[in-house]
Design an enzyme around this catalytic site. Structure first.
Site, short mmCIF file in Angstrom:
data_model
loop_
_atom_site.label_atom_id
_atom_site.label_comp_id
_atom_site.label_asym_id
_atom_site.label_seq_id
_atom_site.Cartn_x
_atom_site.Cartn_y
_atom_site.Cartn_z
N ASN A 132 0.83 -1.22 0.00
CA ASN A 132 0.00 0.00 0.00
C ASN A 132 0.86 1.27 0.00
O ASN A 132 0.35 2.36 0.22
CB ASN A 132 -0.95 0.00 1.21
N HIS A 134 3.40 1.91 2.09
CA HIS A 134 3.97 2.35 3.38
C HIS A 134 5.49 2.21 3.39
O HIS A 134 6.05 1.36 2.70
CB HIS A 134 3.32 1.63 4.58
N GLU A 139 1.49 4.19 7.41
CA GLU A 139 0.45 3.71 6.51
C GLU A 139 -0.13 4.90 5.71
O GLU A 139 0.07 6.07 6.09
CB GLU A 139 -0.64 3.03 7.33
#
Ligand code: F6R
Length: 240
Positions: A132, A134, A139
């Site tokens: 994603n 990160h 995050e």
């Protein structure tokens, strides 16, 4: 960003190692920022091999890790403390007292780690990247100004990491302490390593996408000295 696309994971890891070796030989008291996970394992294998064959000296090297799970004993086999010892620290002559990992679950403990980081200057920071986008456990949506902080891991990260916990998402710690994006951006140099097709989209967003908190790694476009090491699968969505 300098981008190196290796023939495969091993080739990419060896190239990342060459950058690391240049730092530790040019500066025998260098401060390393270290990551865990599958991405840097090959780099650490090359560092251990080089230490065994050439005696590269880590006596005055110190290290600060990016992150650690909350609520896991440091002697748990899947703690990042254990990871670093089994993959690297136990096999080179770095001093235990010179190695640092975040630990704890409170803001005060996170602030103390950040204060320690502010006193040193990381010469080279090793990073992987999450599916994603990160980096560390920052995050998507994390402020670019974040210092070391306690993070709630996303579903995507819990799913990606359950492979280390009997494939059971319920066994994966739900929180971690992570260096923030501000902490990471202070490093003088950054080595980012990514392999596999499941990283391709995050890699594309990091390199070619807009700089946005939706893709935390995109902040690296604003850093002056980033070397990205990819295998062909991780590089497969890049446009050039
Ligand atoms: C690990 C870390 C994470 C990982 C990322 C990729 O210390 O901070 O950001 O780098 O989750 O993990 P792997 O390399 O296992 O795919």
């Amino acid at each position: 960003m300098k981008i190196y696309i290796g023939k495969n994971y091993d080739d990419m890891s060896e190239k990342a190692f060459e950058t690391m070796k240049a730092v530790v030989t040019q500066k025998p008291n260098a401060v390393l920022g270290l990551a865990t996970g599958s991405s840097p394992e090959g780099l650490y294998k090359y560092m251990v091999k080089d230490y065994q064959e050439n005696g590269t000296n880590y006596e005055n090297i110190s290290s600060y890790n990016l992150d650690e799970y909350v609520g896991i004993d440091r002697n748990h086999p899947e703690s990042y403390y254990s990871f670093m010892h089994t993959r690297l620290f136990d096999h080179i002559n770095i001093k235990e007292e010179n190695t640092h990992l975040p630990s704890g679950s409170t803001k005060e403990e996170a602030d103390a780690y950040e204060a320690a980081l502010e006193k040193v200057s990381i010469d080279v920071q090793v990073l992987g990247i999450g599916q994603n986008g990160h980096i560390g456990f920052n995050e998507p949506g994390t402020s670019f100004d974040a210092p070391t902080h306690i993070v709630d891991l996303t579903e995507s990260t819990l799913n990606a990491n359950k492979r280390f916990f009997d494939n059971d998402i319920n066994l994966v710690p739900k929180q971690a302490m992570s260096m923030g994006l501000k902490s990471i951006m202070r490093s003088k140099k950054i080595i980012l390593i990514a392999s596999g097709k499941e990283k391709a989209e995050a890699v594309k967003n990091m390199i070619e996408g807009p700089v946005t908190e939706a893709c935390p790694a995109s902040i690296l476009q604003n850093h002056a000295d980033v070397e990205v090491f990819l295998d062909p699968e991780a590089a497969s969505l890049l446009s050039k």
